[in-house]
Design a protein around this motif. Structure first.
Motif, PDB file in Angstrom:
ATOM      1  N   ALA A  18       0.862  -1.178   0.000  1.00  0.00           N
ATOM      2  CA  ALA A  18       0.000   0.000   0.000  1.00  0.00           C
ATOM      3  C   ALA A  18       0.897   1.226   0.000  1.00  0.00           C
ATOM      4  CB  ALA A  18      -0.904  -0.005   1.229  1.00  0.00           C
ATOM      5  N   PHE A  19       0.614   2.165  -0.881  1.00  0.00           N
ATOM      6  CA  PHE A  19       1.370   3.411  -0.980  1.00  0.00           C
ATOM      7  C   PHE A  19       0.474   4.522  -0.460  1.00  0.00           C
ATOM      8  CE2 PHE A  19       3.124   0.456  -3.939  1.00  0.00           C
ATOM      9  CZ  PHE A  19       4.492   0.703  -3.936  1.00  0.00           C
ATOM     10  N   LEU A  20       0.839   5.100   0.666  1.00  0.00           N
ATOM     11  CA  LEU A  20       0.024   6.139   1.276  1.00  0.00           C
ATOM     12  C   LEU A  20       0.570   7.507   0.908  1.00  0.00           C
ATOM     13  CD1 LEU A  20      -0.150   3.492   3.131  1.00  0.00           C
ATOM     14  CD2 LEU A  20      -1.438   5.028   4.583  1.00  0.00           C
ATOM     15  N   SER A  21      -0.303   8.319   0.351  1.00  0.00           N
ATOM     16  CA  SER A  21       0.113   9.665  -0.027  1.00  0.00           C
ATOM     17  C   SER A  21       0.476  10.464   1.211  1.00  0.00           C
ATOM     18  CB  SER A  21      -1.009  10.356  -0.803  1.00  0.00           C
ATOM     19  OG  SER A  21      -2.148  10.495   0.019  1.00  0.00           O
ATOM     20  N   GLN A  23       0.706  12.487   4.333  1.00  0.00           N
ATOM     21  CA  GLN A  23      -0.233  12.841   5.391  1.00  0.00           C
ATOM     22  C   GLN A  23       0.276  14.090   6.089  1.00  0.00           C
ATOM     23  OE1 GLN A  23      -3.251  10.958   6.012  1.00  0.00           O
ATOM     24  NE2 GLN A  23      -2.516  10.427   3.962  1.00  0.00           N
ATOM     25  N   ASN A  47      -2.429  10.185  11.752  1.00  0.00           N
ATOM     26  CA  ASN A  47      -3.185   9.897  10.529  1.00  0.00           C
ATOM     27  C   ASN A  47      -2.642   8.640   9.852  1.00  0.00           C
ATOM     28  OD1 ASN A  47      -4.781  12.168  10.955  1.00  0.00           O
ATOM     29  ND2 ASN A  47      -3.599  13.460   9.576  1.00  0.00           N
ATOM     30  N   LEU A  48      -1.326   8.476   9.861  1.00  0.00           N
ATOM     31  CA  LEU A  48      -0.728   7.265   9.300  1.00  0.00           C
ATOM     32  C   LEU A  48      -1.071   6.038  10.142  1.00  0.00           C
ATOM     33  CD1 LEU A  48       2.732   8.719   8.289  1.00  0.00           C
ATOM     34  CD2 LEU A  48       0.951   7.912   6.716  1.00  0.00           C
ATOM     35  N   ALA A  51      -4.372   4.830   9.177  1.00  0.00           N
ATOM     36  CA  ALA A  51      -4.303   4.102   7.906  1.00  0.00           C
ATOM     37  C   ALA A  51      -3.776   2.689   8.123  1.00  0.00           C
ATOM     38  CB  ALA A  51      -3.426   4.860   6.916  1.00  0.00           C
ATOM     39  N   LEU A  52      -2.763   2.535   8.975  1.00  0.00           N
ATOM     40  CA  LEU A  52      -2.249   1.199   9.291  1.00  0.00           C
ATOM     41  C   LEU A  52      -3.361   0.324   9.856  1.00  0.00           C
ATOM     42  CD1 LEU A  52       1.223   1.842  10.993  1.00  0.00           C
ATOM     43  CD2 LEU A  52       0.808   0.756   8.783  1.00  0.00           C
ATOM     44  N   GLU A  54      -6.562   0.606   9.440  1.00  0.00           N
ATOM     45  CA  GLU A  54      -7.512   0.312   8.363  1.00  0.00           C
ATOM     46  C   GLU A  54      -7.005  -0.820   7.464  1.00  0.00           C
ATOM     47  OE1 GLU A  54     -11.051   0.767   6.268  1.00  0.00           O
ATOM     48  OE2 GLU A  54     -10.478   1.814   8.103  1.00  0.00           O
ATOM     49  N   LEU A  55      -5.678  -0.878   7.272  1.00  0.00           N
ATOM     50  CA  LEU A  55      -5.075  -1.923   6.442  1.00  0.00           C
ATOM     51  C   LEU A  55      -4.874  -3.237   7.196  1.00  0.00           C
ATOM     52  CD1 LEU A  55      -2.341   0.256   4.699  1.00  0.00           C
ATOM     53  CD2 LEU A  55      -4.288  -0.862   3.565  1.00  0.00           C
ATOM     54  N   GLU A 113       4.965  10.503   3.731  1.00  0.00           N
ATOM     55  CA  GLU A 113       4.473   9.412   2.877  1.00  0.00           C
ATOM     56  C   GLU A 113       4.905   8.084   3.484  1.00  0.00           C
ATOM     57  OE1 GLU A 113       4.725  10.924  -1.658  1.00  0.00           O
ATOM     58  OE2 GLU A 113       6.638  10.591  -0.682  1.00  0.00           O
TER      59      GLU A 113
END
Length: 119
Positions: A18-21, A23, A47-48, A51-52, A54-55, A113
């Motif tokens: 997963a590549f996270l734009s 944050q 915020n990251l 995302a972790l 969520e993944l 990122e």
């Protein structure tokens, strides 16, 4: 870099990435970002972390971090690193720190990122 908790080379096991734009210090509540690098780094890292979650991933799954800091100094990067150390835990991702003149908005001082191995 190993003594600082980072790696010069990261290897991800076969599978999805997963590549996270980038944050930044935007809060879901819409309140204003802190005016300091450390405060913005903390929110961007939170915020990251969301995302972790969520993944279904953890700090161990982070492969790479790229940190952009406006008017960068070693001290400013170290202020952001504190939040990244909490985010990655015992993970050893590769990290690149980049000083920039400006980011998306004049009030944004930090952007991060992330590349994550999806478990």
């Amino acid at each position: 870099m190993a003594s600082g908790g980072y790696s010069q080379i990261s290897i991800a096991e076969p599978g999805r990435l997963a590549f996270l734009s980038g944050q930044v210090a935007w809060l879901p509540s819409g309140e204003e970002a802190p005016k300091d690098v450390a405060g913005q780094g903390k929110i961007a890292a939170a915020n990251l972390a969301a995302a972790l979650k969520e993944l279904g991933a953890s700090g161990q799954d982070i492969v790479m971090l790229r940190v952009y800091v406006v008017d960068a100094t070693t001290e400013k990067f170290q202020q952001v690193q504190t939040s990244l150390d909490e985010l990655k835990g015992t993970g050893m991702p590769s990290i690149t720190t980049i000083g920039v003149q400006a980011l998306y908005s004049p009030d944004i001082l930090v952007e991060i990122e992330m590349v994550v191995r999806v478990p």
